[in-house]
Design an enzyme around this catalytic site. Structure first.
Site, PDB file in Angstrom:
ATOM      1  N   ASP A 214      53.266  -7.001  45.124  1.00 40.26           N
ATOM      2  CA  ASP A 214      54.020  -5.865  45.654  1.00 40.26           C
ATOM      3  C   ASP A 214      53.203  -4.782  46.355  1.00 40.26           C
ATOM      4  O   ASP A 214      53.679  -4.202  47.320  1.00 40.26           O
ATOM      5  CB  ASP A 214      54.825  -5.219  44.529  1.00 40.26           C
TER       6      ASP A 214
ATOM      7  N   ARG B  39      65.987   3.192  41.116  1.00 39.04           N
ATOM      8  CA  ARG B  39      65.340   4.447  41.469  1.00 39.04           C
ATOM      9  C   ARG B  39      66.372   5.515  41.828  1.00 39.04           C
ATOM     10  O   ARG B  39      67.491   5.213  42.207  1.00 39.04           O
ATOM     11  CB  ARG B  39      64.394   4.241  42.659  1.00 39.04           C
TER      12      ARG B  39
ATOM     13  N   LYS C 228      56.556   3.171  41.020  1.00 38.99           N
ATOM     14  CA  LYS C 228      56.695   3.603  42.407  1.00 38.99           C
ATOM     15  C   LYS C 228      56.083   4.985  42.646  1.00 38.99           C
ATOM     16  O   LYS C 228      55.648   5.285  43.760  1.00 38.99           O
ATOM     17  CB  LYS C 228      58.162   3.576  42.817  1.00 38.99           C
TER      18      LYS C 228
ATOM     19  N   LYS D 247      60.067 -12.047  49.178  1.00 38.50           N
ATOM     20  CA  LYS D 247      58.634 -11.700  49.144  1.00 38.50           C
ATOM     21  C   LYS D 247      57.939 -12.224  47.900  1.00 38.50           C
ATOM     22  O   LYS D 247      56.891 -12.873  47.980  1.00 38.50           O
ATOM     23  CB  LYS D 247      58.501 -10.179  49.253  1.00 38.50           C
ATOM     24  N   THR D 248      58.521 -11.952  46.743  1.00 39.69           N
ATOM     25  CA  THR D 248      57.914 -12.390  45.482  1.00 39.69           C
ATOM     26  C   THR D 248      57.972 -13.904  45.351  1.00 39.69           C
ATOM     27  O   THR D 248      56.998 -14.553  44.948  1.00 39.69           O
ATOM     28  CB  THR D 248      58.622 -11.728  44.289  1.00 39.69           C
TER      29      THR D 248
ATOM     30  N   ARG E 213      65.315  -6.728  36.208  1.00 40.57           N
ATOM     31  CA  ARG E 213      63.880  -6.793  36.489  1.00 40.57           C
ATOM     32  C   ARG E 213      63.096  -7.384  35.326  1.00 40.57           C
ATOM     33  O   ARG E 213      63.489  -7.285  34.169  1.00 40.57           O
ATOM     34  CB  ARG E 213      63.343  -5.391  36.774  1.00 40.57           C
TER      35      ARG E 213
ATOM     36  N   SER F 206      63.703  -5.816  49.500  1.00 45.20           N
ATOM     37  CA  SER F 206      64.314  -6.523  48.381  1.00 45.20           C
ATOM     38  C   SER F 206      65.304  -7.568  48.888  1.00 45.20           C
ATOM     39  O   SER F 206      66.116  -7.297  49.773  1.00 45.20           O
ATOM     40  CB  SER F 206      65.035  -5.527  47.475  1.00 45.20           C
TER      41      SER F 206
ATOM     42  N   HIS G  57      53.010  -2.079  51.255  1.00 40.41           N
ATOM     43  CA  HIS G  57      54.053  -2.581  50.365  1.00 40.41           C
ATOM     44  C   HIS G  57      54.255  -4.054  50.698  1.00 40.41           C
ATOM     45  O   HIS G  57      55.124  -4.421  51.487  1.00 40.41           O
ATOM     46  CB  HIS G  57      55.341  -1.786  50.569  1.00 40.41           C
TER      47      HIS G  57
END
Length: 527
Positions: free
Chosen positions: A253, A56, A197, A238-239, A318, A234, A216
């Protein structure tokens, strides 16, 4: 330029001979290969690279300063204002630029799995692979729904670049949201995550306005209907932790929490895949197949096999794939109210407990803090672990005041008697470079115990520095691993490092001087 004029310009663009509406996955894959926008990997996924921008570009993100929202936005470094006149000029320039492209790709879908709160989307892309990305990440309009609500339109043209001297931007790259004109402009960057995003930022404005908490976080549900939420920046897991083979995934997410329960905002996943392996993350690994999009992943020229351990292009590799590619997923992506919330942090200082139970005040404090660590070597100039704080675990995407989201979370915790835990997936026995990362098998056991209620009645001890309540026993985890000071060879070294981190927590929280005294007094470190 008024809305009618914009609508007419857009309608003309969409009727153009170069417009390709709602192509199938197969058609888009063919376009990507024919136009040499990407290559086909051995699993059938498309691999594309994004050039100079592999992440980003937050310094190039703007919100149009419009009268209807001007007094609601938390203006500042995250939410930079741009004039309506500058937006209008860029919009017209982009429309004219897109009219001249050989082909345009249009995707119509939604954000929000709960139909009562869905936001219609119209994504217009210069690249076929970007349109394929949008089809993976957003919710497809399989029923060809008819809605009276004007869609939010995304115009994404990577090769169209702004002129900062005349366009009011900071560089040639720009990501601009207009809430009144329901339009997002993205130019000068090929990084597809800007689309995802930007829509999340929009939902983070619209949902709270309808008394829905936007979050989030990832979410999953047990086979008995018990829901768990996972917040984390990140690198915190989490994932990985939400993709539990013993539970069904709601989403990885972005979610909303309404009066009815949890719903996914997206229709897909955008997983970081550096060092990805089938052994550690089988659900993610096996989801990268035909229709999926890999960003900036190194691929062997001969075998077309992905090398997930190779960071030649970026650490931020990604994979974008549809929820349909995951075996254990709940459809539609809707569930009830959560019974457990897990805040994840990767503490490189090695001083936070592997798991602790949070009071309501502590939950509010750590939600507003959003702590994790940056590691030495991950960014230029970082030679030792650094504390980093991202409000509500998602500050780059929050248009409203952070306390608006935090207060809503506190109300939800009270209303539904939700248990909240802080889980450290980082280091133990010493800081990064000295200690060891907490074993994934231990973290999984702790998370399982937390979300299944096994810790509800376990005795706890209070950490002397952070005031956290540490369970004295967790099934599947050695008791001596639960209290961080017992894992360090030197108690003095532990206390010094713990107090160092505690002071950074306190310094960061100074910007929340206006929150309730209870949160400030009982939520944070006590040492």
């Amino acid at each position: 330029m008024n809305i009618v004029e914009m609508t007419n310009e857009l309608a003309e663009l969409l009727k153009g001979d170069n417009a390709r509406h709602n192509l199938s996955v197969a058609q888009l894959v063919e376009k990507v290969l024919k136009r040499k926008e990407g290559i086909l990997t051995s699993t059938g996924a498309i691999r594309a690279t994004t050039g100079a921008y592999t992440g980003r570009s937050p310094q190039d993100k703007f919100i149009v300063k419009e009268s209807s929202i001007e007094n609601k936005i938390d203006w500042g470094i995250v939410n930079q204002p741009i004039l309506e006149a500058d937006f209008d000029k860029l919009y017209s320039k982009m429309i004219n630029y897109l009219k001249e492209r050989e082909e345009l790709y249009i995707f119509n879908g939604f954000a929000g799995a709960d139909k009562r709160y869905q936001l219609p989307l119209q994504v217009i892309n210069e690249y076929a692979w970007h349109n394929l990305f949008a089809q993976q990440l957003f919710i497809k309009d399989n029923e060809k729904s008819i809605t009276n609500e004007k869609p939010f339109t995304i115009l994404c043209a990577p090769h169209f670049k702004a002129d900062p001297a005349v366009d009011g931007t900071n560089s040639e790259t720009f990501i601009i949201i207009s809430f009144e004109k329901r339009t997002i402009l993205i130019g000068g960057t090929e990084y597809a995550g800007e689309m995802k995003k930007s829509v999340f930022s929009v939902m983070n404005f619209l949902l709270p306005e309808n008394n829905i908490l936007s979050m989030h976080c990832s979410a999953n549900v047990g086979f008995e209907g018990d829901v768990a939420l996972f917040f984390g920046l990140s690198g915190t897991g989490k994932t990985t932790l939400s993709a539990d083979p013993n539970r069904r995934l709601i989403g990885d997410d972005e979610h909303g929490w309404s009066t009815s329960g949890i719903f996914n905002i997206e229709g897909g996943c955008y997983a970081k895949c550096i060092n990805l392996s089938e052994e550690k993350e089988p659900q993610i690994f096996n989801a990268i197949r035909y229709g999926a999009v890999l960003e900036n992943v190194v691929v062997d020229n001969e075998t077309r096999e992905a090398d997930y351990d190779n960071s030649f292009f970026t650490e931020n590799t990604r994979a974008a794939y549809s929820l349909d590619a995951i075996d254990k997923v709940i459809t539609p992506s809707i569930a009830g109210h959560p019974q457990a919330i897990v805040f994840l942090t990767a503490d490189a200082f090695g001083v936070l407990p592997p798991i602790s139970k949070l009071t309501r005040e502590q939950a509010m404090y750590h939600f507003l803090s959003g702590y994790t660590s940056k590691l030495a070597g991950t960014e230029r100039g970082i030679t030792a672990p650094e504390a980093t704080f991202s409000t509500c675990f998602g500050s780059p995407f929050l248009p409203l005041q952070a306390t608006r989201y935090a207060n809503m979370l506190g109300q939800k915790i009270d209303e539904h008697e939700v248990q909240v835990f802080l889980v450290n997936t980082g280091w133990t026995g010493g800081e990064y470079g000295v200690g060891n990362r907490i074993k994934l098998q231990y973290t999984r056991a702790m998370v399982q115990a937390a979300i299944e209620g096994d810790l509800d009645h376990i005795e706890t001890v209070t950490d002397e520095v952070f005031g956290l309540n540490i369970p004295i026993h967790v099934p599947g985890v050695p008791d001596d691993k639960l209290q961080p000071h017992l894992t360090w060879s030197s108690k003095e070294a532990y206390e010094k490092k713990a107090k160092e981190l505690a002071s950074q927590f306190k310094k960061n929280f100074e910007k929340f001087a206006h929150v309730s005294p209870e949160i400030q007094q009982f939520g944070g470190p006590i040492g």
